[in-house]
Enzyme design. Structure first.
Site, PDB file in Angstrom:
ATOM      1  N   PHE A 127      37.736 -22.775  30.067  1.00  0.00           N
ATOM      2  CA  PHE A 127      37.415 -21.470  29.482  1.00  0.00           C
ATOM      3  C   PHE A 127      37.923 -20.362  30.412  1.00  0.00           C
ATOM      4  O   PHE A 127      37.731 -20.427  31.621  1.00  0.00           O
ATOM      5  CB  PHE A 127      35.889 -21.380  29.306  1.00  0.00           C
ATOM      6  CG  PHE A 127      35.442 -20.214  28.469  1.00  0.00           C
ATOM      7  CD1 PHE A 127      35.437 -20.293  27.089  1.00  0.00           C
ATOM      8  CD2 PHE A 127      35.020 -19.044  29.071  1.00  0.00           C
ATOM      9  CE1 PHE A 127      35.012 -19.220  26.319  1.00  0.00           C
ATOM     10  CE2 PHE A 127      34.595 -17.966  28.308  1.00  0.00           C
ATOM     11  CZ  PHE A 127      34.596 -18.051  26.926  1.00  0.00           C
ATOM     12  N   ASP A 186      30.305 -26.656  34.722  1.00  0.00           N
ATOM     13  CA  ASP A 186      29.982 -25.643  33.721  1.00  0.00           C
ATOM     14  C   ASP A 186      29.502 -26.387  32.469  1.00  0.00           C
ATOM     15  O   ASP A 186      30.253 -27.184  31.884  1.00  0.00           O
ATOM     16  CB  ASP A 186      31.233 -24.796  33.427  1.00  0.00           C
ATOM     17  CG  ASP A 186      30.945 -23.662  32.455  1.00  0.00           C
ATOM     18  OD1 ASP A 186      30.050 -23.817  31.605  1.00  0.00           O
ATOM     19  OD2 ASP A 186      31.653 -22.641  32.519  1.00  0.00           O
ATOM     20  N   TYR A 191      22.849 -19.094  25.186  1.00  0.00           N
ATOM     21  CA  TYR A 191      22.973 -18.509  23.842  1.00  0.00           C
ATOM     22  C   TYR A 191      23.794 -19.378  22.890  1.00  0.00           C
ATOM     23  O   TYR A 191      24.002 -19.010  21.750  1.00  0.00           O
ATOM     24  CB  TYR A 191      23.562 -17.092  23.905  1.00  0.00           C
ATOM     25  CG  TYR A 191      24.882 -16.949  24.651  1.00  0.00           C
ATOM     26  CD1 TYR A 191      26.074 -17.352  24.065  1.00  0.00           C
ATOM     27  CD2 TYR A 191      24.926 -16.395  25.918  1.00  0.00           C
ATOM     28  CE1 TYR A 191      27.277 -17.210  24.742  1.00  0.00           C
ATOM     29  CE2 TYR A 191      26.121 -16.250  26.604  1.00  0.00           C
ATOM     30  CZ  TYR A 191      27.307 -16.663  26.012  1.00  0.00           C
ATOM     31  OH  TYR A 191      28.478 -16.528  26.689  1.00  0.00           O
ATOM     32  N   LYS A 192      24.256 -20.548  23.369  1.00  0.00           N
ATOM     33  CA  LYS A 192      25.004 -21.452  22.481  1.00  0.00           C
ATOM     34  C   LYS A 192      24.024 -22.470  21.897  1.00  0.00           C
ATOM     35  O   LYS A 192      23.174 -22.102  21.103  1.00  0.00           O
ATOM     36  CB  LYS A 192      26.168 -22.055  23.259  1.00  0.00           C
ATOM     37  CG  LYS A 192      27.214 -20.981  23.608  1.00  0.00           C
ATOM     38  CD  LYS A 192      28.328 -21.440  24.506  1.00  0.00           C
ATOM     39  CE  LYS A 192      29.295 -20.277  24.768  1.00  0.00           C
ATOM     40  NZ  LYS A 192      30.242 -20.537  25.852  1.00  0.00           N
ATOM     41  N   ARG A 220      37.939 -24.324  14.654  1.00  0.00           N
ATOM     42  CA  ARG A 220      36.880 -24.998  15.404  1.00  0.00           C
ATOM     43  C   ARG A 220      35.582 -24.993  14.600  1.00  0.00           C
ATOM     44  O   ARG A 220      35.193 -23.964  14.043  1.00  0.00           O
ATOM     45  CB  ARG A 220      36.714 -24.250  16.726  1.00  0.00           C
ATOM     46  CG  ARG A 220      35.808 -24.891  17.722  1.00  0.00           C
ATOM     47  CD  ARG A 220      35.816 -24.111  19.023  1.00  0.00           C
ATOM     48  NE  ARG A 220      35.046 -22.875  18.903  1.00  0.00           N
ATOM     49  CZ  ARG A 220      34.460 -22.236  19.926  1.00  0.00           C
ATOM     50  NH1 ARG A 220      34.580 -22.723  21.141  1.00  0.00           N
ATOM     51  NH2 ARG A 220      33.786 -21.135  19.739  1.00  0.00           N
TER      52      ARG A 220
HETATM   53  C1  LIG Z   1      30.843 -19.518  26.605  1.00  0.00           C
HETATM   54  C2  LIG Z   1      31.356 -19.895  27.933  1.00  0.00           C
HETATM   55  C3  LIG Z   1      31.261 -19.030  29.027  1.00  0.00           C
HETATM   56  C4  LIG Z   1      30.706 -17.645  28.829  1.00  0.00           C
HETATM   57  O1  LIG Z   1      30.467 -16.951  30.000  1.00  0.00           O
HETATM   58  P1  LIG Z   1      29.674 -15.559  29.928  1.00  0.00           P
HETATM   59  O2  LIG Z   1      29.589 -15.114  31.314  1.00  0.00           O
HETATM   60  O3  LIG Z   1      28.360 -15.842  29.277  1.00  0.00           O
HETATM   61  O4  LIG Z   1      30.451 -14.629  29.051  1.00  0.00           O
HETATM   62  C5  LIG Z   1      31.691 -19.474  30.265  1.00  0.00           C
HETATM   63  N1  LIG Z   1      32.230 -20.713  30.414  1.00  0.00           N
HETATM   64  C6  LIG Z   1      32.342 -21.565  29.371  1.00  0.00           C
HETATM   65  C7  LIG Z   1      32.925 -22.906  29.577  1.00  0.00           C
HETATM   66  C8  LIG Z   1      31.927 -21.177  28.108  1.00  0.00           C
HETATM   67  O5  LIG Z   1      32.057 -22.003  27.064  1.00  0.00           O
END
Ligand SMILES: *Cc1c(COP(=O)(O)O)cnc(C)c1O
Length: 414
Positions: free
Chosen positions: A129, A201, A226-227, A375
């Site tokens: 990401f 992560d 939040y996911k 997706r």
């Molecule tokens: C959704 C996601 C993030 C989001 O990071 P924020 O700091 O909450 O914007 C980070 N890493 C991964 C792998 C994600 O899927």
């Protein structure tokens, strides 16, 4: 041949089916994007009202103690702990995933700088990401001590790339685009053979896949709430530090919430000995309080049951797309092997963007990710087998009729 009746029967036999009632989902919407923003637990509305009316409105500042606001980051950490294989004293909810990545990168580099000062490489995957890559770039440029980001293109290559020159490895357990699930146990063991520290992560795995951070002997972890954890938009993230690293874990965001005695108002920073040293400053209490509602839903089931249904839903979706839309040029990006699959399924298609737009117009909410990836996320607490059936029927209709051609191309949309 899979039929509508098969899917109806699967729903009737599903022990998780009643939990769907606890979520607010708009009528006529099939929500396949809970991996990006989880749906709203109905109880979040009452909880928000309670925090705003009673805790804030009536009790004012007293709520820092009487409503447990001050302890909320660690109390919610304890609630999350069983979902990620953590001990209760090892995880707090605070800040965003990006900021928590900064803290773990800073702490990990400091530990390694003392132990292996010659090691300058941070390994991650090119398809990680973007914020993960950007945070590494940010901290290495800012430190200006010769640290380098090494981007790896295949999972197999990770095993050779992680070696005696590596300081840290930052890996996302389930890739946001492909849905590939990495082998945390094997990769952590390999990293430790070379005395490399691991940051995991868990954004796309927490609440969807059983995670055993201590069982894998991992070092640090971060993730979103939040996911799949349904904590609400922008809800604070979590940060986990293995107990054995907690006294060595120091980061430059040394705010007063990480202090040993925050209300002693001392001039000098002395970090607390507990996991709360990962905190920086005052937390967004209204948002944080709602995470409790999302986490509580998981107490009615267990993560293995969630994982079982997740695999059944993704298996069904893959099989139905092959059966119903087989000739339309969708190519599956997500691994079919269970051990390598998270809880979303992605396809490449030259018209992926307008196809997703056409699906949304028909009430099927998936999403588009560059390049050319459609997706679909499956959230076992509220996705039904009939949702899968109906989503594939909508996709089939759109593909059979070239329905997507009426939608604007990607570059026409801001
Ligand atoms: C959704 C996601 C993030 C989001 O990071 P924020 O700091 O909450 O914007 C980070 N890493 C991964 C792998 C994600 O899927």
């Amino acid at each position: 041949m899979i039929t509508q009746a098969t899917c109806q029967q699967l729903d009737q036999q599903d022990p998780l089916a009643p939990i769907r009632e606890q979520f607010n989902l708009p009528p006529n919407v099939i929500y396949l994007d809970g991996n990006s923003l989880g749906a709203q637990p109905k109880a979040a509305i009452q909880r928000a009202q309670q925090v705003i009316e009673q805790e804030w409105g009536d009790k004012l500042i007293g709520s820092w103690n009487s409503a447990g606001w001050f302890d909320l980051p660690s109390r919610l950490g304890d609630l999350l702990a069983p979902l990620i294989g953590a001990k209760s004293s090892e995880v707090v909810l605070t800040d965003s995933t990006s900021i928590n990545l900064f803290k773990t990168l800073a702490a990990g580099l400091k530990i390694q700088a003392e132990k292996h000062p010659q090691r300058k490489v941070i390994v991650t995957e090119r398809i990680n990401f973007p914020t993960d890559l950007y945070m590494i770039q940010g901290i290495t440029e800012w430190l200006n001590q010769g640290y380098q980001l090494q981007l790896i293109d295949t999972t197999e290559e990770l095993y050779t790339a992680i070696n005696d020159d590596t300081a840290l490895v930052l890996l996302t357990q389930v890739n946001y685009r492909t849905g590939e699930l990495l082998d945390m146990q094997a990769l952590t063991a390999h990293a430790h053979k070379h005395d490399v520290l691991t940051i995991w992560d868990l954004c796309h795995s927490a609440g969807a896949v059983p995670i055993d951070l201590n069982g894998c002997n991992a070092d640090f972890a971060v993730g979103c709430t939040y996911k799949y954890l349904n904590g609400g938009p922008g809800a604070p993230a979590f940060i986990w530090i293995a107990e054995r690293h907690q006294t060595a874990f120091t980061h430059p965001l040394s705010g007063w919430w990480g202090h040993n005695a925050p209300f002693a108002m001392q001039a000098e920073f002395t970090p607390t000995k507990t996991i709360r040293r990962a905190l920086c400053g005052t937390q967004p209490i209204v948002s944080l309080a709602l995470v409790e509602v999302g986490l509580s839903t998981f107490e009615q089931t267990n993560i293995n049951a969630v994982r079982g249904k997740s695999l059944a839903l993704t298996d069904l979706f893959i099989a139905l797309v092959a059966q119903e839309c087989g000739t339309h040029g969708l190519s599956l990006v997500t691994p079919t092997e269970h051990a390598k699959r998270g809880s979303h399924v992605s396809y490449m298609h030259p018209h992926a963007y307008p196809i997703i737009q056409a699906l949304i117009k028909r009430g099927v909410i998936g999403d588009y990710r560059e390049p050319q990836v459609a997706r679909f996320g499956f959230t076992p607490l509220y996705t039904s087998y009939m949702d899968v059936w109906n989503a594939v029927q909508a996709l089939k209709h759109i593909l059979d009729n070239n329905d997507y051609e009426i939608h604007a191309p990607r570059n026409a949309v801001t």
